[in-house]
Write an enzyme that holds these catalytic residues in place. Sequence first.
Site, PDB file in Angstrom:
ATOM      1  N   CYS A  99       8.947  46.867 -78.201  1.00 44.31           N
ATOM      2  CA  CYS A  99      10.225  45.383 -77.356  1.00 44.31           C
ATOM      3  C   CYS A  99      10.894  45.579 -78.299  1.00 44.31           C
ATOM      4  CB  CYS A  99       9.541  44.247 -77.305  1.00 44.31           C
ATOM      5  SG  CYS A  99       8.544  43.474 -76.068  1.00 44.31           S
ATOM      6  N   CYS A 115      13.867  43.164 -72.993  1.00 40.40           N
ATOM      7  CA  CYS A 115      13.182  44.023 -72.804  1.00 40.40           C
ATOM      8  C   CYS A 115      14.124  45.657 -73.045  1.00 40.40           C
ATOM      9  CB  CYS A 115      12.866  44.145 -71.662  1.00 40.40           C
ATOM     10  SG  CYS A 115      14.502  44.643 -69.912  1.00 40.40           S
ATOM     11  N   CYS A 149       8.503  42.798 -72.715  1.00 43.93           N
ATOM     12  CA  CYS A 149       7.685  44.303 -72.741  1.00 43.93           C
ATOM     13  C   CYS A 149       6.394  44.230 -72.600  1.00 43.93           C
ATOM     14  CB  CYS A 149       8.146  44.968 -73.926  1.00 43.93           C
ATOM     15  SG  CYS A 149      10.543  44.840 -74.020  1.00 43.93           S
TER      16      CYS A 149
END
Length: 143
Positions: A87, A10, A82
Amino acid sequence: MRAPGLLFLCVANSARSQMAEGLARDRFGEAVHVMSAGSEPSRVNPLAIRALAEIGVDITHHRSKSVEEIDPAAVDLVVTLCAEEVCPVFLGKARRLHWPLPDPGVAEGTGEERLQRFREVRDEILRRLGGLFPEIKPQGRAS
């Protein structure tokens, strides 16, 4: 034969990916090499630590890591976490999954309300982990 490499990715590597790393290590033990990283690493969120401690998983020793620290050759599966943000990209030949989970680190409200957002993400990660390596018997307390 080496254990399969699993990377949770992430942006800040502070909440979702840290919780996923801790939960996956608890579930898979040595059978899977579990890692997490972010494109803009910061610090592990204390509420992520607390949410996992509630179910017996200790991530107090974790640190936020950059995706640049990860050897692509060691990764067989990348799970991006994400939802609202973009991302990070992971270069390599690994299989990819996307679990768009809301960032509990940006939740507002009372301390208890914020902690509840971490619990919800924790529980969703736990639910999804079961489908990653069904051939590996769960080993940890949180399984």
